[in-house]
Write a protein that holds these residues in place. Structure first.
Motif, mmCIF file in Angstrom:
data_model
loop_
_atom_site.group_PDB
_atom_site.id
_atom_site.type_symbol
_atom_site.label_atom_id
_atom_site.label_comp_id
_atom_site.label_asym_id
_atom_site.label_seq_id
_atom_site.Cartn_x
_atom_site.Cartn_y
_atom_site.Cartn_z
ATOM 1 N N THR A 222 29.501 45.598 46.433
ATOM 2 C CA THR A 222 28.397 44.669 46.217
ATOM 3 C C THR A 222 28.268 44.303 44.739
ATOM 4 O O THR A 222 28.098 43.129 44.386
ATOM 5 N N THR A 223 28.368 45.293 43.871
ATOM 6 C CA THR A 223 28.193 45.052 42.434
ATOM 7 C C THR A 223 29.290 44.153 41.893
ATOM 8 O O THR A 223 29.028 43.259 41.080
ATOM 9 N N ALA A 224 30.524 44.363 42.330
ATOM 10 C CA ALA A 224 31.634 43.542 41.846
ATOM 11 C C ALA A 224 31.509 42.104 42.327
ATOM 12 O O ALA A 224 31.777 41.161 41.576
ATOM 13 N N THR A 225 31.098 41.913 43.575
ATOM 14 C CA THR A 225 30.908 40.555 44.099
ATOM 15 C C THR A 225 29.868 39.807 43.272
ATOM 16 O O THR A 225 30.065 38.647 42.885
ATOM 17 N N ALA A 226 28.742 40.473 42.990
ATOM 18 C CA ALA A 226 27.681 39.844 42.201
ATOM 19 C C ALA A 226 28.118 39.612 40.756
ATOM 20 O O ALA A 226 27.796 38.573 40.154
ATOM 21 N N TYR A 227 28.864 40.559 40.189
ATOM 22 C CA TYR A 227 29.318 40.421 38.803
ATOM 23 C C TYR A 227 30.234 39.212 38.642
ATOM 24 O O TYR A 227 30.088 38.428 37.687
ATOM 25 N N VAL A 228 31.168 39.035 39.571
ATOM 26 C CA VAL A 228 32.075 37.887 39.490
ATOM 27 C C VAL A 228 31.282 36.588 39.618
ATOM 28 O O VAL A 228 31.553 35.609 38.908
#
Length: 408
Positions: free
Chosen positions: A318-324
């Motif tokens: 979830t964090t990586a999806t939002a970060y990108v």
């Protein structure tokens, strides 16, 4: 937790409801191999070829869905791909066996486009500061649907026939298209087409200006190869050590249980934390999961491995999806999401052959190498988090930062 979820817009909750229904009826991917080798009468090698080509279609769809969305609009692309996928799935029972070689990759390609377009649609309708919670909501309901889907699919396949699986999946996908058209206003999902006004830089130039994103994409690519071993070589490893399919089923069910229980609370609790350290910690947990297998095979070590993998998944996906999404320039949100979506499922195609070949050649080397690769990927992301952001670029946003207005 309730306070943190209030930042998630109503449209995301409505979209998530459609995702849940679609996930519940998306059971064909679990039974497709049995369908091909059973009612369709294909040999194991032929069925493997068909499903392998389908996997390539899935990855290709993830890599291209966001590109279409940046040019034509993410909502429009989501509707078109859902309609194409739904119609293709409902036609499966009517197709000759030879037609499945084209139909399955087409359906999987449409599914990949839907996945990328859905992520991009969430990204453009949710402002910075609430994206982690929004993606966590969508992932949570999707996992809940996939938890319910397989047992329901088994009842349908045994009580009715496999044909009803594809009909149900196709109708569910068409429902998702109609639901999205109703709950996501076209004006809320409008995007500036790629390459319009102002001579916007190309994708590669945008990525080079964001080296941490490049590091992250590489780390996710490596980690997904490792992560997918739980569905390929891991059950073979358990069988080789005296554990049966039922034991594997019990162990793998822990993954869904841990995610359903902890993903939303974790997203809310960590929403103010800088994203890259959270992602790096998640990748390290994936490595620790495979390291847990080093003492030997058994239900205890297998359960420990799955729990650690699940905790790592909660932190990084979830964090990586939002970060990108947060790091993407306005004109390329879809393409950034497609890159992430593509690398995040690359293990579906690359993981089984690479893991299987290594396990056959040197079974004692597989789990240490998996632990080392995921641990190295986590360390790389943690190192990227320590580097200062390039001049002129936004730092990785946190919940307390001023939100950018959602695209109108």
């Amino acid at each position: 937790m309730v306070q943190g979820l209030r930042d998630v817009p109503k449209v995301v909750w409505l979209l998530a409801a459609g995702v849940f229904v679609n996930a519940v009826v998306s059971f064909t991917f679990v039974f497709v191999f049995l369908y091909l080798t059973g009612p369709r009468g294909l040999g194991t090698a032929q069925a493997g070829l068909v499903t392998g080509i389908g996997g390539i279609g899935l990855v290709a769809g993830n890599f291209t869905g966001g590109w279409y969305g940046d040019r034509f609009g993410h909502r429009r692309v989501l509707l078109a791909a859902s309609a194409l996928g739904g119609l293709t799935l409902t036609a499966f029972p009517l197709l000759p066996a030879a037609g499945l070689y084209a139909a399955l990759p087409l359906a999987q390609y449409a599914s990949g486009v839907v996945r990328a377009a859905n992520s991009a649609l969430v990204a453009v309708t949710v402002p910075e500061g609430a994206r982690r919670q929004a993606f966590a909501v969508v992932r949570c309901v999707s996992n809940g649907g996939f938890t319910l889907g397989p047992p329901l699919g088994a009842l349908i396949a045994t009580g009715l026939s496999y044909d009803w699986l594809f009909l149900g999946d196709g109708l569910g996908t068409l429902f998702f298209a109609l639901w999205t058209a109703r709950v996501v206003p076209a004006r809320a999902a409008a995007r500036t087409p790629a390459g319009t006004p102002g001579g916007a830089p190309g994708l590669w130039a945008e990525l080079r200006a964001r080296p941490a994103v490049l590091v992250l994409l590489g780390a996710i690519l490596v980690t997904d190869l490792v992560y997918r071993q739980q569905y390929g070589t891991f059950p073979v490893y358990l069988a080789d050590h005296g554990l049966d399919t039922r034991d594997f089923g019990y162990v793998i069910a822990l993954n869904g249980a841990v995610i359903l229980l902890l993903e939303l609370p974790a997203a809310v609790a960590l929403r103010a934390r800088p994203p890259l350290p959270v992602i790096g910690a998640g990748l390290l947990l994936v490595g620790a999961g495979y390291a847990a297998l080093l003492p030997g095979a058994g239900l205890g070590t297998a359960a420990s491995m799955i729990v650690l993998l699940s905790l790592g998944e909660i932190l990084y996906k979830t964090t990586a999806t939002a970060y990108v999404a947060d790091q993407a320039p306005e004109h390329a949100i879809g393409r950034f999401q497609s890159l992430y979506a593509g690398v995040s499922v690359s293990g579906v195609v690359l993981g089984p052959p690479l893991g299987g070949a290594l396990y056959a050649a040197a079974p004692g080397l597989l789990w240490p190498l998996c632990a080392l690769l995921a641990g190295g990927a986590g360390a790389a992301v943690l190192c990227a988090a320590r580097r200062p952001a390039r001049h002129g670029l936004r730092p990785a946003p946190e919940t307390g930062s001023l939100p950018r207005a959602a695209a109108g």
